[in-house]
Design a protein around this motif. Structure first.
Motif, short mmCIF file in Angstrom:
data_model
loop_
_atom_site.label_atom_id
_atom_site.label_comp_id
_atom_site.label_asym_id
_atom_site.label_seq_id
_atom_site.Cartn_x
_atom_site.Cartn_y
_atom_site.Cartn_z
N GLN A 1 -3.46 7.49 5.73
CA GLN A 1 -3.40 7.45 4.26
C GLN A 1 -4.76 7.73 3.66
N THR B 1 0.85 -1.18 0.00
CA THR B 1 0.00 0.00 0.00
C THR B 1 0.89 1.24 0.00
N ASN B 2 0.30 2.39 -0.28
CA ASN B 2 1.08 3.62 -0.25
C ASN B 2 1.67 3.87 1.13
N LYS B 3 0.90 3.56 2.17
CA LYS B 3 1.41 3.74 3.53
C LYS B 3 2.61 2.83 3.77
N GLN B 4 2.52 1.58 3.34
CA GLN B 4 3.64 0.66 3.50
C GLN B 4 4.86 1.10 2.71
N LYS B 5 4.62 1.71 1.55
CA LYS B 5 5.74 2.20 0.74
C LYS B 5 6.49 3.30 1.48
N ASP C 1 -3.44 8.74 -2.68
CA ASP C 1 -2.02 8.87 -2.95
C ASP C 1 -1.29 9.75 -1.93
N GLU D 1 -8.61 9.23 6.97
CA GLU D 1 -8.65 7.76 6.98
C GLU D 1 -9.44 7.34 8.20
#
Length: 277
Positions: free
Chosen positions: A101, A32-36, A104, A227
């Motif tokens: 999050q 996910t974007n958060k994990q990235k 994006d 979120e």
């Protein structure tokens, strides 16, 4: 490379993130974007793996911190500097308290100690095509809060994914519209809400009264990110000739503001406020 005091604080902050558990996965589309973002802290900043920068960061990466260079070159320069510093203790606690999050956009809320000083930091990242594309931040020194039950960064951090982010953002938006229109805003705040801003706590006022009483504050909201039961507001406020970047995190419960954190930073002289947003 000359490192300013503010840069040194930011470097120390993200260096500590090497202790944060993150999925060491180079197959970026599985995250996910958060994990990235958390993996970026872990692998590139914490472990200083500069060779992974192209897997996480766009070549045309936009940096809104005026002390850091643009593009991948700015990240690379920062990592090369980090390599000259001793690594953090293996048992160092991660400074990341919250990660929020929406699409994006990813917000992280950090609590760090640096040279005997406590700093609150909020980072905001925008991703594009799975890569970090843009970054904003604010850093604020906190007063001594040793022994205090409520500090600038503690409190709730678990996101209720069953709550509506749209509703959470809407409550915060209506609260701020009431403030800016000089209307009553007390109904948007729970009677038992928890305030984490030391200045508001010290004033003895509720958040709505604190903001309403500051008659010289000119507020411009740039982004609202939500979120679940959390909403983040990125705004600019001016008091006289001085401009500030302000980031606020709200927790919503029972359709009212139940908890509030904030980080504000004066926009440096010579920097156009628009560049920070």
């Amino acid at each position: 490379m000359e490192i300013t005091k503010l840069q040194a604080i930011a470097i120390f902050c993200i260096l500590l993130c090497s202790s944060l558990p993150a999925k060491a996965n180079t197959v970026m589309d599985t995250l996910t974007n958060k994990q990235k973002v958390l993996s970026f802290y872990k692998l590139i900043v914490g472990q200083r793996r500069a060779e992974l920068i192209p897997e996480f960061v766009r070549e045309d990466y936009i940096q809104h911190n005026p002390t850091v260079k643009q593009g991948r070159a700015g990240i690379t320069e920062m990592i090369n500097y980090l390599k000259t510093l001793p690594p953090p203790p293996v048992d160092a606690k991660s400074p990341i308290i919250r990660a929020i999050q929406e699409g994006d956009l990813v917000v992280t809320h950090l609590d760090i100690e640096f040279m005997g000083k406590r700093m609150a930091v909020i980072d905001l990242f925008k991703l594009k095509d799975g890569l970090l594309a843009e970054h904003w931040d604010a850093i604020q020194q906190m007063p001594d809060q040793t022994g205090m039950t409520i500090t600038a960064t503690n409190g709730s951090n678990e996101i209720d994914q069953n709550a509506s982010a749209i509703k959470s953002k809407g409550i915060v938006d209506r609260f701020y519209k009431a403030i800016m229109n000089k209307d009553a805003a007390a109904n948007f705040i729970k009677s038992d809400y928890i305030e984490h801003n030391p200045a508001v706590i010290h004033s003895g006022k509720s958040l709505d009264v604190y903001l309403s009483d500051d008659i010289n504050r000119e507020i411009e909201i740039h982004r609202t990110i939500g979120e679940g039961n959390f909403a983040v507001v990125q705004s600019e406020f001016k008091r006289g000739d001085k401009a500030f970047a302000l980031y606020e995190i709200f927790r919503i419960a029972q359709n009212k503001i139940a908890e509030h954190w904030s980080v504000e930073q004066a926009i440096p002289g010579g920097v156009e406020p628009a560049a920070m947003f």
